[in-house]
Write a protein that holds these residues in place. Structure first.
Motif, short mmCIF file in Angstrom:
data_model
loop_
_atom_site.label_atom_id
_atom_site.label_comp_id
_atom_site.label_asym_id
_atom_site.label_seq_id
_atom_site.Cartn_x
_atom_site.Cartn_y
_atom_site.Cartn_z
N PRO A 17 2.29 6.43 12.88
CA PRO A 17 1.48 6.16 11.97
C PRO A 17 0.17 6.50 12.01
N ALA A 20 -2.65 2.06 8.32
CA ALA A 20 -1.72 0.89 8.08
C ALA A 20 -2.61 0.18 7.18
N GLY A 23 0.68 -3.74 4.81
CA GLY A 23 2.06 -3.58 5.12
C GLY A 23 2.66 -2.26 5.17
N THR A 24 2.14 -1.20 4.65
CA THR A 24 2.59 0.14 4.62
C THR A 24 1.84 0.99 5.71
N GLU A 25 2.61 1.61 6.73
CA GLU A 25 1.92 2.72 7.44
C GLU A 25 2.43 4.02 6.90
N LEU A 26 1.27 4.87 7.13
CA LEU A 26 1.44 6.33 6.74
C LEU A 26 0.83 7.27 7.83
N TYR A 30 4.71 11.43 5.98
CA TYR A 30 4.55 11.08 4.62
C TYR A 30 4.64 12.23 3.67
N ASP A 33 8.09 12.91 2.53
CA ASP A 33 8.76 11.75 2.02
C ASP A 33 9.27 12.17 0.67
#
Length: 149
Positions: A17, A20, A23-26, A30, A33
């Motif tokens: 990641p 962050a 609560g979302t890690e990119l 990605y 995705d």
């Protein structure tokens, strides 16, 4: 050996990641995705970053196969360094063209350290790993080119 480690670190940072928040890690994964926008919708800089990973992987392969890897390392590290330097250089030129004196610091009384502290809360391990590997690859690539290896 340092170039190999830096190239491998850059490739590994692809899977880690980069930011962050909430609560979302990119990270770069990605872009592939199923919920990501179509690949044709990204700006050219995204393709340049993705190309740097391909060149880093090629550098690892060249070193493992005992081939010359200097130019490949230089390209792999040079892409992110160039992406960082380009807007900075453009901004410096634009500031110098202004007919007024530009105040130092951040408008509104904020300080640079406060901004860096705030931004650092959202930076995950992948981004610093990528950037450090890029600078090391530029140096390793230059050394290898000079030595002919």
């Amino acid at each position: 050996m340092v170039g190999l480690i830096a190239a491998a670190a850059m490739v590994a940072s692809f899977f880690l990641p980069w930011v962050a928040f909430f609560g979302t890690e990119l990270g770069p994964v990605y872009f592939f995705d199923e919920n990501a926008p179509p690949m044709g919708d990204y700006p050219w800089r995204v393709y340049a970053v993705l190309a740097s990973f391909a060149f880093a992987a090629l550098a690892v392969l060249c070193v493992v196969l005992r081939r010359r890897a200097g130019l490949v390392m230089l390209i792999a590290g040079g892409i992110p360094v160039g992406l960082i330097a380009e807007p900075i250089l453009r901004g410096v030129d634009q500031i110098q063209d202004l007919p007024v004196e530009v105040p130092r610091g951040i408008p509104g009384g904020g300080d640079v350290q406060g901004v860096l502290d705030t931004v650092s809360q959202y930076i995950a391990i992948g981004l610093p790993m990528y950037l450090i590997a890029a600078f090391v690859l530029v140096l390793a690539g230059l050394v290898r080119l000079v030595r002919g290896t």
